[in-house]
Design a protein around this motif. Structure first.
Motif, PDB file in Angstrom:
ATOM      1  N   ARG A 168       8.297  26.238  21.564  1.00 50.70           N
ATOM      2  CA  ARG A 168       8.330  25.067  20.686  1.00 50.70           C
ATOM      3  C   ARG A 168       7.005  24.307  20.740  1.00 50.70           C
ATOM      4  NH1 ARG A 168       9.162  19.712  21.036  1.00 50.70           N
ATOM      5  NH2 ARG A 168      10.097  18.657  19.247  1.00 50.70           N
ATOM      6  N   LEU A 169       6.414  24.217  21.931  1.00 49.34           N
ATOM      7  CA  LEU A 169       5.144  23.525  22.057  1.00 49.34           C
ATOM      8  C   LEU A 169       4.056  24.196  21.227  1.00 49.34           C
ATOM      9  CD1 LEU A 169       5.054  22.653  25.859  1.00 49.34           C
ATOM     10  CD2 LEU A 169       5.287  21.057  23.962  1.00 49.34           C
ATOM     11  N   LEU A 170       4.063  25.514  21.244  1.00 48.13           N
ATOM     12  CA  LEU A 170       3.048  26.240  20.483  1.00 48.13           C
ATOM     13  C   LEU A 170       3.277  26.116  18.982  1.00 48.13           C
ATOM     14  CD1 LEU A 170       2.728  29.450  22.678  1.00 48.13           C
ATOM     15  CD2 LEU A 170       1.132  27.532  22.525  1.00 48.13           C
ATOM     16  N   GLN A 171       4.505  25.773  18.581  1.00 55.56           N
ATOM     17  CA  GLN A 171       4.807  25.605  17.162  1.00 55.56           C
ATOM     18  C   GLN A 171       4.493  24.196  16.664  1.00 55.56           C
ATOM     19  OE1 GLN A 171       8.945  26.739  17.164  1.00 55.56           O
ATOM     20  NE2 GLN A 171       8.498  28.902  16.766  1.00 55.56           N
ATOM     21  N   LEU A 172       4.222  23.278  17.582  1.00 55.33           N
ATOM     22  CA  LEU A 172       3.895  21.913  17.183  1.00 55.33           C
ATOM     23  C   LEU A 172       2.559  21.876  16.458  1.00 55.33           C
ATOM     24  CD1 LEU A 172       4.803  19.811  20.361  1.00 55.33           C
ATOM     25  CD2 LEU A 172       6.058  19.866  18.212  1.00 55.33           C
ATOM     26  N   ALA A 173       2.415  20.902  15.582  1.00 56.58           N
ATOM     27  CA  ALA A 173       1.112  20.656  14.970  1.00 56.58           C
ATOM     28  C   ALA A 173       0.115  20.283  16.064  1.00 56.58           C
ATOM     29  CB  ALA A 173       1.219  19.525  13.943  1.00 56.58           C
ATOM     30  N   TRP A 174      -1.149  20.639  15.872  1.00 58.57           N
ATOM     31  CA  TRP A 174      -2.151  20.374  16.899  1.00 58.57           C
ATOM     32  C   TRP A 174      -2.215  18.886  17.236  1.00 58.57           C
ATOM     33  CZ3 TRP A 174      -6.643  17.511  17.354  1.00 58.57           C
ATOM     34  CH2 TRP A 174      -7.391  17.766  18.507  1.00 58.57           C
ATOM     35  N   GLU A 175      -2.056  18.041  16.254  1.00 59.26           N
ATOM     36  CA  GLU A 175      -2.109  16.602  16.493  1.00 59.26           C
ATOM     37  C   GLU A 175      -1.018  16.147  17.445  1.00 59.26           C
ATOM     38  OE1 GLU A 175      -2.339  12.474  13.850  1.00 59.26           O
ATOM     39  OE2 GLU A 175      -2.090  14.426  12.885  1.00 59.26           O
ATOM     40  N   ASP A 176       0.171  16.752  17.349  1.00 53.94           N
ATOM     41  CA  ASP A 176       1.265  16.402  18.254  1.00 53.94           C
ATOM     42  C   ASP A 176       1.007  16.936  19.651  1.00 53.94           C
ATOM     43  OD1 ASP A 176       2.625  15.052  16.261  1.00 53.94           O
ATOM     44  OD2 ASP A 176       3.720  16.824  15.607  1.00 53.94           O
ATOM     45  N   ARG A 177       0.368  18.102  19.755  1.00 52.51           N
ATOM     46  CA  ARG A 177       0.001  18.606  21.076  1.00 52.51           C
ATOM     47  C   ARG A 177      -1.097  17.742  21.694  1.00 52.51           C
ATOM     48  NH1 ARG A 177      -2.102  23.566  20.003  1.00 52.51           N
ATOM     49  NH2 ARG A 177      -1.223  23.902  17.929  1.00 52.51           N
ATOM     50  N   LEU A 178      -1.965  17.208  20.857  1.00 51.35           N
ATOM     51  CA  LEU A 178      -2.983  16.285  21.350  1.00 51.35           C
ATOM     52  C   LEU A 178      -2.330  15.055  21.978  1.00 51.35           C
ATOM     53  CD1 LEU A 178      -5.955  15.372  21.584  1.00 51.35           C
ATOM     54  CD2 LEU A 178      -5.750  14.422  19.272  1.00 51.35           C
ATOM     55  N   ARG A 179      -1.239  14.617  21.410  1.00 45.20           N
ATOM     56  CA  ARG A 179      -0.511  13.470  21.972  1.00 45.20           C
ATOM     57  C   ARG A 179       0.027  13.798  23.364  1.00 45.20           C
ATOM     58  NH1 ARG A 179       4.479  10.328  18.900  1.00 45.20           N
ATOM     59  NH2 ARG A 179       4.265   8.335  20.004  1.00 45.20           N
ATOM     60  N   LEU A 180       0.506  15.026  23.542  1.00 37.85           N
ATOM     61  CA  LEU A 180       0.989  15.443  24.859  1.00 37.85           C
ATOM     62  C   LEU A 180      -0.155  15.530  25.860  1.00 37.85           C
ATOM     63  CD1 LEU A 180       3.547  18.240  23.859  1.00 37.85           C
ATOM     64  CD2 LEU A 180       3.936  15.784  24.122  1.00 37.85           C
ATOM     65  N   VAL A 181      -1.304  15.998  25.402  1.00 34.48           N
ATOM     66  CA  VAL A 181      -2.482  16.073  26.267  1.00 34.48           C
ATOM     67  C   VAL A 181      -2.908  14.677  26.712  1.00 34.48           C
ATOM     68  CG1 VAL A 181      -4.942  16.678  26.304  1.00 34.48           C
ATOM     69  CG2 VAL A 181      -3.282  18.275  25.342  1.00 34.48           C
ATOM     70  N   ILE A 277      -2.922  22.250  29.839  1.00 34.16           N
ATOM     71  CA  ILE A 277      -3.991  21.912  28.902  1.00 34.16           C
ATOM     72  C   ILE A 277      -4.642  23.155  28.306  1.00 34.16           C
ATOM     73  CG2 ILE A 277      -6.071  20.561  28.544  1.00 34.16           C
ATOM     74  CD1 ILE A 277      -3.570  18.949  29.367  1.00 34.16           C
ATOM     75  N   HIS A 278      -4.953  24.136  29.127  1.00 37.55           N
ATOM     76  CA  HIS A 278      -5.624  25.345  28.626  1.00 37.55           C
ATOM     77  C   HIS A 278      -4.740  26.128  27.659  1.00 37.55           C
ATOM     78  CE1 HIS A 278      -9.389  25.463  30.970  1.00 37.55           C
ATOM     79  NE2 HIS A 278      -8.712  24.737  31.833  1.00 37.55           N
ATOM     80  N   GLN A 279      -3.432  25.976  27.770  1.00 34.32           N
ATOM     81  CA  GLN A 279      -2.517  26.700  26.893  1.00 34.32           C
ATOM     82  C   GLN A 279      -2.344  26.009  25.544  1.00 34.32           C
ATOM     83  OE1 GLN A 279       1.223  27.788  28.836  1.00 34.32           O
ATOM     84  NE2 GLN A 279       0.233  27.642  30.832  1.00 34.32           N
ATOM     85  N   PHE A 280      -2.390  24.675  25.529  1.00 36.13           N
ATOM     86  CA  PHE A 280      -1.957  23.956  24.341  1.00 36.13           C
ATOM     87  C   PHE A 280      -3.061  23.232  23.576  1.00 36.13           C
ATOM     88  CE2 PHE A 280       1.823  23.518  27.308  1.00 36.13           C
ATOM     89  CZ  PHE A 280       2.423  24.667  26.820  1.00 36.13           C
ATOM     90  N   LEU A 281      -4.174  22.896  24.233  1.00 37.98           N
ATOM     91  CA  LEU A 281      -5.190  22.094  23.547  1.00 37.98           C
ATOM     92  C   LEU A 281      -6.083  22.902  22.609  1.00 37.98           C
ATOM     93  CD1 LEU A 281      -6.492  19.364  23.082  1.00 37.98           C
ATOM     94  CD2 LEU A 281      -7.900  19.746  25.115  1.00 37.98           C
ATOM     95  N   PRO A 282      -6.586  24.071  22.994  1.00 33.05           N
ATOM     96  CA  PRO A 282      -7.542  24.758  22.104  1.00 33.05           C
ATOM     97  C   PRO A 282      -6.913  25.337  20.845  1.00 33.05           C
ATOM     98  CG  PRO A 282      -7.689  25.557  24.383  1.00 33.05           C
ATOM     99  CD  PRO A 282      -6.439  24.773  24.269  1.00 33.05           C
ATOM    100  N   LEU A 283      -5.659  25.773  20.924  1.00 36.03           N
ATOM    101  CA  LEU A 283      -5.028  26.491  19.821  1.00 36.03           C
ATOM    102  C   LEU A 283      -4.914  25.621  18.573  1.00 36.03           C
ATOM    103  CD1 LEU A 283      -3.594  29.125  18.939  1.00 36.03           C
ATOM    104  CD2 LEU A 283      -1.450  28.060  19.670  1.00 36.03           C
ATOM    105  N   GLY A 284      -5.561  26.040  17.479  1.00 32.22           N
ATOM    106  CA  GLY A 284      -5.454  25.330  16.215  1.00 32.22           C
ATOM    107  C   GLY A 284      -6.270  24.065  16.129  1.00 32.22           C
ATOM    108  N   ALA A 285      -7.165  23.824  17.079  1.00 37.65           N
ATOM    109  CA  ALA A 285      -7.969  22.594  17.053  1.00 37.65           C
ATOM    110  C   ALA A 285      -8.981  22.644  15.916  1.00 37.65           C
ATOM    111  CB  ALA A 285      -8.687  22.418  18.387  1.00 37.65           C
ATOM    112  N   PRO A 286      -9.263  21.507  15.278  1.00 36.08           N
ATOM    113  CA  PRO A 286     -10.302  21.468  14.240  1.00 36.08           C
ATOM    114  C   PRO A 286     -11.641  21.949  14.797  1.00 36.08           C
ATOM    115  CG  PRO A 286      -9.007  19.438  14.221  1.00 36.08           C
ATOM    116  CD  PRO A 286      -8.596  20.197  15.439  1.00 36.08           C
ATOM    117  N   ALA A 287     -12.384  22.705  13.989  1.00 36.17           N
ATOM    118  CA  ALA A 287     -13.644  23.293  14.451  1.00 36.17           C
ATOM    119  C   ALA A 287     -14.637  22.239  14.934  1.00 36.17           C
ATOM    120  CB  ALA A 287     -14.268  24.122  13.324  1.00 36.17           C
ATOM    121  N   GLY A 288     -14.663  21.088  14.279  1.00 33.02           N
ATOM    122  CA  GLY A 288     -15.609  20.050  14.646  1.00 33.02           C
ATOM    123  C   GLY A 288     -15.340  19.415  16.000  1.00 33.02           C
ATOM    124  N   LEU A 289     -14.143  19.646  16.553  1.00 32.61           N
ATOM    125  CA  LEU A 289     -13.788  19.070  17.854  1.00 32.61           C
ATOM    126  C   LEU A 289     -13.968  20.047  19.003  1.00 32.61           C
ATOM    127  CD1 LEU A 289     -10.511  17.147  16.911  1.00 32.61           C
ATOM    128  CD2 LEU A 289     -12.761  16.166  17.352  1.00 32.61           C
TER     129      LEU A 289
END
Length: 430
Positions: A168-181, A277-289
Motif C-alpha cells: 500500500r505504501l508503494l501505491q501511495l502518491a509520492w507526495e503522501d510518501r513524502l509526508r511519511l518521510v 526511507i530508501h524504499q519509499f522516498l526515491p520512487l516516483g520523485a520529481p526529477a528536479g528534486l
C-alpha cells in the motif's frame, strides 16, 4: 535500572493487585523516582489533541465495556491488539495476549497463570507510561487505560491507525510518501531530544508504526532503549556501531556520564534509512528534486547527519516541492490566470465522471489525479501525456497546499460547477 529477581517478582504481583502500586512500580522500573511528579495520576490523554480532544470522557475500567465492534487485529509475544469504537471514535485496545509466546514460556518454567499474566501486564503499563511521556503529533495518543484494583484485564486504549503495509505504501502518491518521510524525521528528532534523554529504537520494524489521517505515528515502544552504551574511551563507542557506520558517524564517550553520546541518535537514523526511507522516498520523485533526495539518502545511509539536520533537510525538501522551486520551466504560480498557450480555459465548468482514465503517479486507481503547483505545471503534464485532452482544477488541495488536477482523455458537454476550471488542449479537439 535492573532489579534482582525477588524484587522484580514482588513488584510484578503488585501491578494487578492495586492501581497506585502498579503505577509506582512501573514508573520506577522504567523512569526512576522522578516519574511521579510528571505522570502518576495524570488523566490519560490530558493535553493531547486529535482523538483525545474529541472524547469528552476519559476511558477507564468502567467505560472500557462501552467499546463496541471489537475485532482482533494482531498478536505478538506479549500483547494482543484489537480495534473498536468508543462513542463513535475508532480506538485500538492493547491487552495481554493469552496465547502469546511470553505467557506460554513463563508457564513452561513452572509459574502459575496469575504470575505470568502480571509479568505481561507490567510491560503494557510501562509502555503506556512511556507513550504518555512522549506526547507528540507523531506519537500515537493514549486515550485511556484500565488497571483494575482487584482482578480483571489490564488494557491500554489508543487512537487507531492503519498498519504500514509495504504494498500500500508503494501505491501511495509520492507526495503522501513524502509526508511519511517528514513524520519519520520528526520522530527521529523527538527520540534524540526526548524528556527522558536520547532513546534507541532497538527493533526498527514497520509494525511499530501506524498512519493516522495520513500522519506517521510511532505506536509500539516496547523495545525502546533508555540509555546509550557505556564506555571508557571513544574507541568503545566506535566498536558498538555497525561496521557501515564506524567511519562516518559522530559519537564520543562523555567523561561525565561514561556513555556514548550520539550513539542512539545515529543508529536510529541508519535503521530508519535502511528500513523505510530508501524504499519509499526515491520512487516516483520529481526529477528536479532528485539531487536533494540523493543528499538526504546519503545522510541516512551513513548516519553522518544529526536528527536536527535530517529534519531541517526534509522540511526544506517539502518547502521546495510545495512552492514549485524544483520546476525547470518558468511556470506561472497564479492559479487565477485566464490564458494558457495552446489551451482554452472555461470558468465554472467540470466533466464529472466523464473521460476519466488511470495514469502513473495518480492519487487514484481509476482516475488520473495529480497535485500541481500551478496551471502551467498541469498544462505541461497534460501536454506530455498523449491520452490527456483536458484537465479540471477545483478547490481540493493536498497537505502541502498544492492543487489537485484531474486529467481527462476527452472533452464533452461540461457541467456547470462553481469554482472549477475546465482547461482543454486546442490541438486535442477533433
Amino acid at each position: 535500572m535492573k532489579q534482582d529477581g525477588t524484587n522484580s517478582l514482588s513488584g510484578l504481583y503488585l501491578f494487578v493487585a492495586a492501581y497506585v502500586s502498579l503505577f509506582a512500580i512501573a514508573g520506577v522500573l522504567l523512569f526512576g523516582p522522578g516519574i511521579f511528579p510528571r505522570t502518576v495520576l495524570v488523566p490519560d490523554g490530558a493535553g493531547q489533541g486529535g482523538h483525545a480532544a474529541l472524547l469528552s470522557t476519559e476511558i477507564d475500567c468502567e467505560s472500557l465495556k462501552n467499546i463496541t465492534e471489537l475485532q482482533f487485529l494482531a498478536g505478538g509475544w506479549t500483547k494482543a491488539v484489537y480495534k473498536g469504537r468508543f462513542l463513535g471514535t475508532p480506538v485500538a485496545v492493547k491487552t495481554v495476549n493469552l496465547d502469546g509466546h511470553s505467557l506460554k514460556e513463563c508457564q513452561d518454567k513452572g509459574h502459575n497463570i496469575s504470575h505470568c499474566y502480571n509479568r505481561a501486564a507490567a510491560k503494557i503499563v510501562k509502555e503506556m507510561l512511556l507513550l504518555r511521556e512522549l506526547v507528540h503529533d507523531n506519537i500515537v495518543k493514549v486515550l485511556g487505560s484500565c488497571i483494575p484494583q482487584t482482578s480483571g484485564p489490564v488494557a491500554m486504549v489508543t487512537e487507531l491507525g492503519e498498519p504500514l503495509d509495504t504494498v500500500r505504501l508503494l501505491q501511495l502518491a509520492w507526495e503522501d510518501r513524502l509526508r511519511l518521510v517528514l513524520g519519520m524525521a520528526k520522530i527521529l528528532h523527538l527520540l534524540a531530544h526526548s524528556p527522558l534523554g536520547s532513546l534507541a529504537m532497538n527493533d526498527f520494524r514497520r509494525q511499530q508504526f501506524v498512519i493516522v489521517d495520513g500522519i506517521l505515528k510511532l505506536s509500539d515502544v516496547d523495545d525502546i532503549g533508555l540509555e546509550e552504551p557505556s564506555c571508557e574511551t571513544r574507541t568503545d563507542c566506535i566498536q558498538v556501531l555497525p561496521l557501515q557506520l564506524r567511519n562516518t558517524s559522530e559519537t564520543w564517550c562523555s567523561p561525565e556520564t561514561k556513555r556514548c553520546v550520539g550513539h542512539n541518535e545515529r543508529l536510529n537514523i541508519w535503521r530508519a534509512g535502511k528500513h523505510f526511507i530508501h524504499q519509499f522516498l526515491p520512487l516516483g520523485a520529481p526529477a528536479g528534486l532528485r539531487p536533494l533526495i540523493l543528499g538526504l539518502l546519503k545522510g541516512y545511509r551513513e548516519a553522518s547527519w544529526s536528527s536536527a539536520k535530517i529534519l531541517s533537510e526534509t522540511e526544506s525538501l517539502v518547502h521546495i516541492f510545495s512552492s514549485g522551486q524544483y520546476l525547470e520551466s518558468n511556470e506561472v504560480v497564479n492559479m487565477d490566470i485566464n490564458s494558457l498557450p495552446g489551451f482554452t480555459i472555461l470558468e465554472g465548468k467540470d466533466l464529472p465522471g466523464q473521460f476519466d482514465y488511470p495514469c502513473p503517479e495518480s492519487r487514484s486507481a481509476v482516475n488520473c489525479i495529480r497535485s500541481v503547483h500551478s496551471l502551467q505545471e498541469a498544462a505541461d503534464l497534460c501536454s506530455a501525456d498523449y491520452k490527456c485532452k483536458a484537465f479540471v482544477i477545483g478547490h481540493a488541495r493536498t497537505w502541502t497546499g498544492r492543487v489537485l488536477a484531474i486529467f481527462k482523455s476527452g472533452v464533452g458537454p461540461p457541467t456547470p460547477t462553481r469554482g472549477h476550471k475546465l482547461i482543454f488542449r486546442r490541438d486535442g479537439l477533433h
